[in-house]
Design an enzyme around this catalytic site. Structure first.
Site, short mmCIF file in Angstrom:
data_model
loop_
_atom_site.label_atom_id
_atom_site.label_comp_id
_atom_site.label_asym_id
_atom_site.label_seq_id
_atom_site.Cartn_x
_atom_site.Cartn_y
_atom_site.Cartn_z
N MET A 57 16.36 -82.48 66.45
CA MET A 57 17.65 -83.19 66.50
C MET A 57 17.64 -84.30 65.44
O MET A 57 16.73 -85.14 65.42
CB MET A 57 17.88 -83.80 67.89
CG MET A 57 18.18 -82.81 68.99
SD MET A 57 19.54 -81.68 68.65
CE MET A 57 20.93 -82.82 68.45
N HIS B 80 22.82 -74.13 72.85
CA HIS B 80 22.03 -75.37 72.89
C HIS B 80 22.40 -76.13 74.17
O HIS B 80 23.50 -76.67 74.29
CB HIS B 80 22.39 -76.20 71.63
CG HIS B 80 21.71 -77.52 71.55
ND1 HIS B 80 22.07 -78.48 70.62
CD2 HIS B 80 20.68 -78.07 72.27
CE1 HIS B 80 21.29 -79.54 70.78
NE2 HIS B 80 20.46 -79.32 71.76
N GLY C 129 25.00 -85.48 71.89
CA GLY C 129 26.12 -85.88 72.74
C GLY C 129 27.47 -85.74 72.06
O GLY C 129 28.47 -85.48 72.72
N PHE C 130 27.50 -85.92 70.76
CA PHE C 130 28.78 -85.91 70.06
C PHE C 130 28.64 -85.32 68.66
O PHE C 130 27.58 -85.47 68.03
CB PHE C 130 29.32 -87.35 69.91
CG PHE C 130 29.51 -88.02 71.24
CD1 PHE C 130 30.67 -87.82 71.98
CD2 PHE C 130 28.50 -88.83 71.77
CE1 PHE C 130 30.83 -88.41 73.22
CE2 PHE C 130 28.66 -89.43 73.02
CZ PHE C 130 29.82 -89.22 73.75
N GLY C 131 29.72 -84.70 68.20
CA GLY C 131 29.74 -84.26 66.81
C GLY C 131 30.09 -85.44 65.92
O GLY C 131 30.49 -86.51 66.40
N ASP D 187 27.39 -75.83 71.89
CA ASP D 187 26.81 -77.05 72.47
C ASP D 187 27.28 -77.23 73.90
O ASP D 187 28.46 -77.50 74.16
CB ASP D 187 27.22 -78.26 71.64
CG ASP D 187 26.49 -78.29 70.31
OD1 ASP D 187 25.24 -78.25 70.33
OD2 ASP D 187 27.15 -78.34 69.26
N SER E 120 28.60 -75.18 64.37
CA SER E 120 28.74 -75.61 65.77
C SER E 120 30.21 -75.66 66.12
O SER E 120 30.97 -76.45 65.54
CB SER E 120 28.12 -77.00 65.96
OG SER E 120 28.63 -77.55 67.16
N GLY F 137 28.58 -78.91 62.44
CA GLY F 137 29.85 -78.86 63.15
C GLY F 137 30.96 -79.42 62.30
O GLY F 137 31.70 -78.70 61.62
N SER F 138 31.06 -80.77 62.28
CA SER F 138 32.11 -81.41 61.49
C SER F 138 31.96 -81.09 60.00
O SER F 138 32.96 -81.00 59.28
CB SER F 138 32.11 -82.92 61.73
OG SER F 138 30.82 -83.46 61.48
N ASP G 42 19.79 -80.05 63.69
CA ASP G 42 21.12 -80.21 64.28
C ASP G 42 21.53 -81.67 64.28
O ASP G 42 20.86 -82.51 64.89
CB ASP G 42 21.06 -79.66 65.71
CG ASP G 42 22.41 -79.63 66.42
OD1 ASP G 42 23.43 -79.95 65.79
OD2 ASP G 42 22.41 -79.26 67.61
N GLY G 43 22.67 -81.95 63.62
CA GLY G 43 23.26 -83.28 63.66
C GLY G 43 23.39 -83.90 62.28
O GLY G 43 22.39 -84.13 61.61
N GLY G 44 24.64 -84.12 61.87
CA GLY G 44 24.89 -84.80 60.60
C GLY G 44 24.54 -83.97 59.37
O GLY G 44 24.37 -84.52 58.28
N MET H 39 27.13 -79.38 77.25
CA MET H 39 26.82 -80.75 77.68
C MET H 39 27.34 -80.97 79.10
O MET H 39 28.43 -80.49 79.44
CB MET H 39 27.49 -81.76 76.73
CG MET H 39 27.13 -81.55 75.27
SD MET H 39 27.78 -82.84 74.22
CE MET H 39 27.43 -82.17 72.58
N MET I 280 22.30 -79.09 76.44
CA MET I 280 22.03 -80.53 76.58
C MET I 280 22.40 -80.91 78.01
O MET I 280 23.38 -81.61 78.27
CB MET I 280 22.85 -81.31 75.54
CG MET I 280 22.26 -81.17 74.14
SD MET I 280 23.48 -81.49 72.86
CE MET I 280 24.30 -79.90 72.83
N HIS J 37 26.71 -71.59 66.88
CA HIS J 37 26.03 -72.58 67.71
C HIS J 37 27.00 -73.13 68.76
O HIS J 37 28.10 -73.59 68.42
CB HIS J 37 25.52 -73.70 66.80
CG HIS J 37 24.67 -74.73 67.45
ND1 HIS J 37 23.32 -74.58 67.64
CD2 HIS J 37 24.99 -75.95 67.95
CE1 HIS J 37 22.83 -75.67 68.23
NE2 HIS J 37 23.82 -76.52 68.44
C1 DX5 Z 1 25.12 -82.92 68.85
C2 DX5 Z 1 25.25 -81.41 68.94
C3 DX5 Z 1 25.53 -80.83 67.62
C4 DX5 Z 1 26.85 -81.21 67.00
C5 DX5 Z 1 26.63 -81.34 65.54
O1 DX5 Z 1 24.93 -83.42 70.10
O2 DX5 Z 1 24.05 -80.83 69.43
O3 DX5 Z 1 25.35 -79.40 67.57
O4 DX5 Z 1 27.87 -80.29 67.24
O5 DX5 Z 1 27.78 -81.86 64.99
P1 DX5 Z 1 27.81 -82.50 63.53
O6 DX5 Z 1 27.37 -81.40 62.58
O7 DX5 Z 1 29.25 -82.86 63.36
O8 DX5 Z 1 26.87 -83.66 63.50
ZN ZN Z 2 23.72 -78.57 69.03
#
Ligand code: DX5
Ligand code: ZN
Length: 226
Positions: free
Chosen positions: A139, A68, A144-146, A37, A10, A200-201, A178-180, A39, A70, A35
């Site tokens: 999800m 994606h 909303g946030f990485g 994101d 991401s 992402g991170s 997706d997420g964490g 928003m 959002m 990917h």
């Molecule tokens: C969250 C996004 C994700 C985000 C994942 O709202 O949809 O795609 O970038 O980031 P990480 O992998 O850092 O949780």
């Molecule tokens: Zn995403």
């Protein structure tokens, strides 16, 4: 059964001043999709990017662009993202009053259609529409946030989704998470049924993103033969 794994970095956690370079580096490292994101500051509190960024990145990678959304009322923007070069468009089930219509509109553009479910949204929200989908996105954080922590309940949701798809003969529908997602949990997420793992991170905030992708794939391959 062995199931392939695809890694989808991401770019939300990439360096936006060097986006093309970051994307080329993860492509070289073996990423399978990119990917993006999107928003809108309404469906989620954060504001990120629009079709312009998708269009700008399109010539810099041969990988599919996995968009994606959002955003509220995503049907309004299907054409804009399809024109910009999206290969997948995934909308949040919670943001669509007429989800079936939105999915049809995505497919009518020759783009793969995905629906994302927030952690609190039950799988049965997709019961009627499952055969019309190319992808379901589970999800594993509230969007909303990485950089948030993986919600463990997503693992059981993945297992239940996988068995529903198998029971209904819909194994061609891809399952994305997706997420964490990070190197230390990819194996478990893949084992639970995740095929496309968004990170992402967990990729861009590591010293060598390409090496992290290779390690993620190795961890899942080990799982496949275990
Ligand atoms: C969250 C996004 C994700 C985000 C994942 O709202 O949809 O795609 O970038 O980031 P990480 O992998 O850092 O949780
Ligand atoms: Zn995403």
């Amino acid at each position: 059964m062995t199931r392939s794994v695809k890694i989808a970095p991401s770019i939300l956690s990439a360096d936006f001043a060097r986006l093309a370079e970051e994307v080329r580096a993860v492509e070289k490292g073996g990423a399978d999709l990119i990917h993006l994101d999107v928003m809108d500051g309404h469906f989620v509190p954060n504001l990120t990017m629009g079709p312009l960024v998708v269009r700008a990145l399109r010539p810099h990678t041969a990988l599919p662009l996995d968009v994606h959304l959002m955003i509220e009322n995503p049907g309004r923007y299907v054409d804009a993202f399809a024109d910009a070069g999206a290969d997948y468009i995934t909308v949040q089930a919670e943001a669509c009053v007429h989800l079936h219509r939105v999915v049809q509109a995505i497919r009518a553009r020759g783009v793969r259609a995905g629906v994302a479910l927030n952690p609190a949204t039950p799988l049965h929200a997709l019961d009627e529409i499952l055969p019309d989908l190319d992808l379901v996105l589970v999800m594993s954080v509230n969007p909303g946030f990485g950089g948030q922590s993986f919600i463990p309940g997503a693992l059981d949701k993945l297992r239940r989704l996988r068995s529903r798809l198998e029971a209904r003969g819909l194994t061609h529908v891809e399952v994305e998470v997706d997420g964490g997602v990070k190197l230390n949990n990819v194996r478990e997420v893949h084992r639970a049924g995740g095929e496309i793992l968004v990170s992402g991170s967990g990729i861009f905030r590591t010293p060598n993103p390409a090496e992290t992708i290779r390690a993620m794939k190795a961890a899942c391959a080990f799982e496949a033969v275990a």
